[in-house]
Design a protein around this motif. Structure first.
Motif, PDB file in Angstrom:
ATOM      1  N   LEU A 192       0.860  -1.179   0.000  1.00 48.20           N
ATOM      2  CA  LEU A 192       0.000   0.000   0.000  1.00 48.20           C
ATOM      3  C   LEU A 192       0.896   1.229   0.000  1.00 48.20           C
ATOM      4  CD1 LEU A 192      -2.527  -1.202   2.721  1.00 48.20           C
ATOM      5  CD2 LEU A 192      -2.704  -1.448   0.230  1.00 48.20           C
ATOM      6  N   ARG A 247       0.609   4.240   0.865  1.00 43.94           N
ATOM      7  CA  ARG A 247       0.651   5.110   2.052  1.00 43.94           C
ATOM      8  C   ARG A 247       1.618   4.598   3.122  1.00 43.94           C
ATOM      9  NH1 ARG A 247      -4.337   2.534   2.031  1.00 43.94           N
ATOM     10  NH2 ARG A 247      -4.785   1.143   3.777  1.00 43.94           N
ATOM     11  N   ASP A 261      -2.895   5.328  -3.153  1.00 40.97           N
ATOM     12  CA  ASP A 261      -3.640   6.135  -2.187  1.00 40.97           C
ATOM     13  C   ASP A 261      -3.632   7.589  -2.632  1.00 40.97           C
ATOM     14  OD1 ASP A 261      -4.157   4.180   0.019  1.00 40.97           O
ATOM     15  OD2 ASP A 261      -1.973   4.052  -0.038  1.00 40.97           O
ATOM     16  N   VAL A 296      -4.078  10.745   4.623  1.00 37.98           N
ATOM     17  CA  VAL A 296      -4.477  10.018   3.422  1.00 37.98           C
ATOM     18  C   VAL A 296      -5.885  10.480   3.096  1.00 37.98           C
ATOM     19  CG1 VAL A 296      -4.829   7.752   2.397  1.00 37.98           C
ATOM     20  CG2 VAL A 296      -3.099   8.053   4.177  1.00 37.98           C
ATOM     21  N   ARG A 352      -7.842   9.549   0.336  1.00 41.38           N
ATOM     22  CA  ARG A 352      -8.648   8.376  -0.030  1.00 41.38           C
ATOM     23  C   ARG A 352      -7.729   7.160  -0.046  1.00 41.38           C
ATOM     24  NH1 ARG A 352     -12.304  11.385   0.571  1.00 41.38           N
ATOM     25  NH2 ARG A 352     -14.000  11.944  -0.856  1.00 41.38           N
ATOM     26  N   LYS A 353      -8.160   6.107   0.620  1.00 49.29           N
ATOM     27  CA  LYS A 353      -7.309   4.931   0.717  1.00 49.29           C
ATOM     28  C   LYS A 353      -7.566   3.952  -0.437  1.00 49.29           C
ATOM     29  CE  LYS A 353      -6.556   4.823   5.667  1.00 49.29           C
ATOM     30  NZ  LYS A 353      -6.937   4.253   6.939  1.00 49.29           N
ATOM     31  N   THR A 354      -6.486   3.407  -0.929  1.00 48.41           N
ATOM     32  CA  THR A 354      -6.522   2.264  -1.856  1.00 48.41           C
ATOM     33  C   THR A 354      -7.559   2.466  -2.980  1.00 48.41           C
ATOM     34  OG1 THR A 354      -6.117   0.969   0.147  1.00 48.41           O
ATOM     35  CG2 THR A 354      -6.405  -0.262  -1.871  1.00 48.41           C
TER      36      THR A 354
END
Lengths: 441, 466
Positions: A117, A119, A155, A168, A170-172
């Motif tokens: 990921l 982030r 991210d 963050v 917006r995640k993923t």
């Protein structure tokens, strides 16, 4: 000033943590450059809790607002959005270790790391890189990772350097993919990568089905085990999120679309340096593009011609270069090709392809230079500003909340000392999700 | 002058683009030629009428309204040449050399429609080529048979409905890359045989499991009764291997020595694989009767050998001996240079081995068509076949003859009278005139991509192997 800002940032963090309303912030006496090309002089912009609450000449200043007076000399632009940035990523690992069987390497040695990921790769060294992004006007970026075929998942990051825990946004949001083979192991070629992507899909599909059967009926079906790489592909297999697939030539773009149609994933095309040659296909397939502005170098002879023109005033008689018809024919084609590539984004737009931008490995210094080159070659200030803000936000499906200097939009903007496209323009403040960073020389 | 040059270039390009892209098939009348039909003798003062890319009539005094006419008086017309072994038009890797078996990779995925080598081949009368994986692996990748419709995209190049093919490789190449390079099987010729057998056996096991799952799943989805079957993942590699065993994929096997050729025929007999071709096959002449008895084909160089140890025992009589014993033999290029004059390569079979002219021409027309499974559509001039044709200034086996016109599906893709200097399809704006050069003979095409990984030492060694 720096100390005051840091204190304010700390206050914001503590307050947000406790759900309290923060004091408002404002810039007054500034020039606002809107995403659509509109310019408002002597304006004010006010925000609170990370959201813009007032803009314009007659904006109301809340009683608690902490105000910075622009003194009529500062220019505010909506924060630029980098649709896929590698500039905040650590360098790619030196992935060249010998393996016992090059035909069956571990996932990471083959550059297959979709479980990573982005982030999680923001670390102590990131502030400096992100500050460079702030200097270039980026307040939001989709963070990708340096790597090979499947470097990781993306991210959306607020570009903040003065906070300890990076936000963050917006995640993923998607899976990063490129035709970038690992060296010395399978898959080492383009054809190998095409086959491997298909096989990963089939393997993930089977594992997901096995896990579902076991989950529902553990007494009947054995536990199939887990595989973090294959499991990380499930959202893409199930069409929940798109692949951000980098490809430049029309042939590679066709290959990506072929895989998309075979495997059924959603797609955002990244880079697309020659996307104009596939514009009709992209439109037909309803595929959005995050285009690169990594422009080709101007041919040497063209640079020389320009130089000669500049020096024309100094020399009364200039010796004209004599070239053969064959060379001239080559140069004519070269020039045509150069101009076509410069017009890439315009042609994509003309064909109705939704197009934003992504640096995707391009250095920020080169990016700024490329934006200026586009500006010198028929791209208006307005077109470029739209591209870097609202159009990229549209591709990311976030244009309802980022990309504009407008009430209820995220307080994402950059304050420059001159209009951004002027050569010597410098960013003075970067505001991302309301957090102010004063940019030092 | 500059403007004139630009206009001419633009005109040539636009004409070419229109022909290539918009008119996939054309109607043409070729008049008064000496027609080398290949399957029905040589016909003097004969016309060929092509309608929508297909040969409609062959005879004398033919006429047709509103059709382009080519006056071929004094010229020789033959079927377009077919090269059964080429590495042209491939992008980003000829060899997925990393595993002894990579049946799942395919040239279909990596065609490069911008390769100017295709235009050069057209200028040598070639109309179809078999684009092949390299020879680093025992079972390499799948091939793709294409027509040289230069100017069309990847899809436009494909020879529609041509059978699928795959590259196998025996001998020094796979043993050096995998055995010597990585200490994995195969290190010897014995190991090569076992790789093939193990892979076939594993594929058959997979097929049993996968078929059982697919069938049970389909039944379960219909009636939802009982227990849902346990999923078995689709395995691309084994799917292709099973397609080979079932005869849907034609094997083209890189090979030199008689003993290893014999070995693979034994293996194929054990698994019921039929209709395969040995590529290079320098020692095939030693076992010509056995090849004929097994129905095996060969595709060879006319007189190229001694570039590595396993290729020393060779002869320029190979083609003639194979032909005498009834082996369907073709002569191939495996080179971006040789492909430009495959007519000369075929002529060597006449010169050295006394093969008849027609049989020599068969080796670059109908025989490779048979080996690629497209002989019902190309490879000879017959009514109903596709109009892939080359027109020559004299007999194509004469060293003095040159190809003047090449048609694919009736469309002119090469015309010596309209042959601009620069036929590149895509111009890289960063390439200055001085940096653009033509490439010569692809001396190491079969082992492309392998050298860079092994470094210079490996390259020197590998250069000794094709």
């Amino acid at each position: 000033m720096r100390t005051v800002l840091i204190l304010l940032v700390m206050l914001l963090q503590v307050s947000l943590l406790h759900g309290q309303e923060l004091p408002a912030r404002a810039f007054t006496n500034v020039t606002l450059h809107h995403h659509n090309g509109d310019v408002t002089e002597n304006a004010t912009i006010v925000w609170r809790n990370g959201t813009i609450i007032e803009t314009g000449k007659k904006a109301n200043l809340p009683f608690d607002a902490y105000v910075i007076d622009g003194g009529d000399s500062l220019h505010i632009y909506p924060g630029f959005i980098d649709g896929l940035a590698l500039w905040a990523s650590p360098d790619a690992e030196n992935n060249r270790d010998d393996v016992e069987r090059p035909g069956e390497p571990p996932y990471d040695r083959a550059g297959i790391q979709p479980q990573r990921l982005a982030r999680n790769f923001v670390d102590g060294s990131s502030d400096k890189k992100m500050e460079e992004g702030q200097k270039h006007g980026f307040t939001t970026f989709v963070m990708g990772l340096n790597g090979q075929m499947l470097p990781g998942q993306l991210d959306v990051m607020n570009n903040q350097t003065s906070v300890e825990d990076k936000q963050v946004f917006r995640k993923t949001i998607g899976l990063q993919v490129a035709f970038n083979a690992a060296r010395g192991v399978y898959p080492s070629t383009l054809m190998g990568m095409m086959a491997k992507l298909r096989q990963l899909w089939y393997d993930a599909d089977a594992l997901q089905n096995q896990q579902n059967l076991h989950e529902k009926n553990p007494e009947t079906y054995p536990y199939p085990g887990s595989d973090e790489v294959l499991e990380s592909l499930y959202p893409y297999l199930n069409g929940e999120k798109p692949l951000y697939f980098a490809a430049n030539t029309p042939e590679d773009i066709e290959r990506v679309i072929k895989l998309k149609n075979e495997l059924g994933f959603d797609l955002v095309l990244v880079s697309a340096e020659m996307g104009y040659l596939s514009a009709d296909l992209l439109k037909k397939e309803n595929i959005s593009v995050l285009a690169s502005v990594d422009l080709p170098e101007k041919p040497d002879w063209l640079k020389d011609e320009k130089k000669d023109e500049d020096e024309e005033d100094k020399k009364e008689e200039k010796k004209e270069e004599v070239v053969s018809d064959e060379v001239q024919e080559h140069r004519d084609k070269q020039l045509e090709s150069y101009k076509e590539q410069l017009a890439n984004i315009k042609k994509l737009n003309k064909a109705g392809v939704l197009t934003g931008i992504a640096t995707n490995g391009q250095s920020l210094k080169d990016w700024k230079k490329a934006i200026s080159t586009l500006n010198e070659n028929d791209y208006t200030d307005k077109e470029l500003l739209r591209l870097m803000t609202v159009e990229t936000a549209k591709v990311l499906e976030m244009d309802h909340i980022i990309g504009k200097l407008k009430n209820n939009y995220m307080a994402n903007f950059t304050v420059f000392d001159k209009p951004f496209l002027e050569e010597k323009a410098k960013a003075v403040y970067s505001i991302s999700a309301g957090i102010v960073t004063e940019i030092e020389e | 002058m500059r403007k004139l040059s630009l206009l001419i270039t633009a005109f040539c390009f636009s004409m070419f683009a229109v022909n290539a892209q918009a008119q996939e098939k054309e109607s043409v009348l070729i008049k008064n030629a000496t027609v080398l039909t290949i399957t029905n003798g040589d016909l003097e003062k004969t016309d060929i009428l092509i309608e929508d890319g297909v040969i409609k009539e062959i005879g004398q005094n033919l006429s047709a309204r509103g059709v382009k006419t080519i006056n071929a008086e004094g010229k020789y017309v033959m079927p377009g040449i077919i090269d059964a072994h080429s590495h042209l038009a491939i992008t980003q890797g000829v060899n997925e050399w990393t595993n002894p078996v990579t049946a799942e990779v395919t040239m279909e995925d990596v065609l490069d429609p911008n390769d100017i080598g295709m235009y050069r081949a057209l200028a040598g009368g070639v109309t179809s080529i078999h684009v092949m994986h390299g020879s680093a692996n025992v079972i390499g990748g799948q091939g793709e048979t294409i027509k040289l419709r230069y100017g069309q995209d990847q899809e436009g190049l494909k020879f529609n409905d041509a059978p699928r093919t795959i590259k196998f490789a025996l001998g020094e190449n796979p043993t050096r890359v995998h055995g010597q390079g990585f200490d994995v099987q195969p290190r010897t010729r014995m190991g090569v045989e076992q790789i093939v057998r193990q892979t076939f056996d594993a594929a058959l096991d997979y097929k049993r499991e996968r078929d059982a799952y697919v069938s049970a799943q389909s039944k379960w989805e219909e009636d939802k009764e009982g227990k849902a079957p346990w999923p078995v993942a689709k395995n691309l590699r084994f799917e292709v291997i099973n397609d080979i065993i079932e005869g849907e994929v034609l094997v083209h096997c890189h090979s030199y020595r008689a003993d290893e050729i014999h070995m693979l025929m034994r293996v194929f007999n054990d698994y019921g694989v039929k209709n395969y071709t040995f590529q290079h096959a320098n020692e095939a002449f030693k076992i010509a009767p056995e090849l004929a008895a097994n129905g095996a084909n060969t595709s060879i160089f006319s007189d190229w050998w001694a570039y590595k140890f396993e290729v020393y025992y060779s002869t320029a009589f190979n083609a003639a001996i194979l032909n005498k014993y009834g082996v369907t033999n073709s002569i191939n290029s495996d080179s971006g240079e040789l492909i430009r004059h495959l007519n000369h390569e075929a002529a060597k079979a006449v010169k050295y081995g006394g093969v008849s002219k027609n049989d020599a021409l068969k080796m670059i027309t109908i025989n490779p068509a048979i080996q690629l499974g497209v002989d019902d559509r190309v490879g000879s001039l017959e009514v109903g076949k596709q109009a892939d044709i080359s027109i020559w200034s004299g007999h194509p086996l004469s060293i003095y003859s040159i190809c003047e016109t090449t048609l694919v599906d009736g469309v002119t893709y090469f015309d010596k009278d309209s042959d601009p200097d620069d036929m590149r399809l895509r111009i890289n704006p960063e390439d200055n005139y001085e940096e653009v050069s033509t490439s010569g003979r692809h001396e190491d095409a079969c082992m492309s991509d392998v050298f860079h990984f092994f470094g210079q030492e490996g390259k020197t060694a590998a250069l000794n192997q094709r």
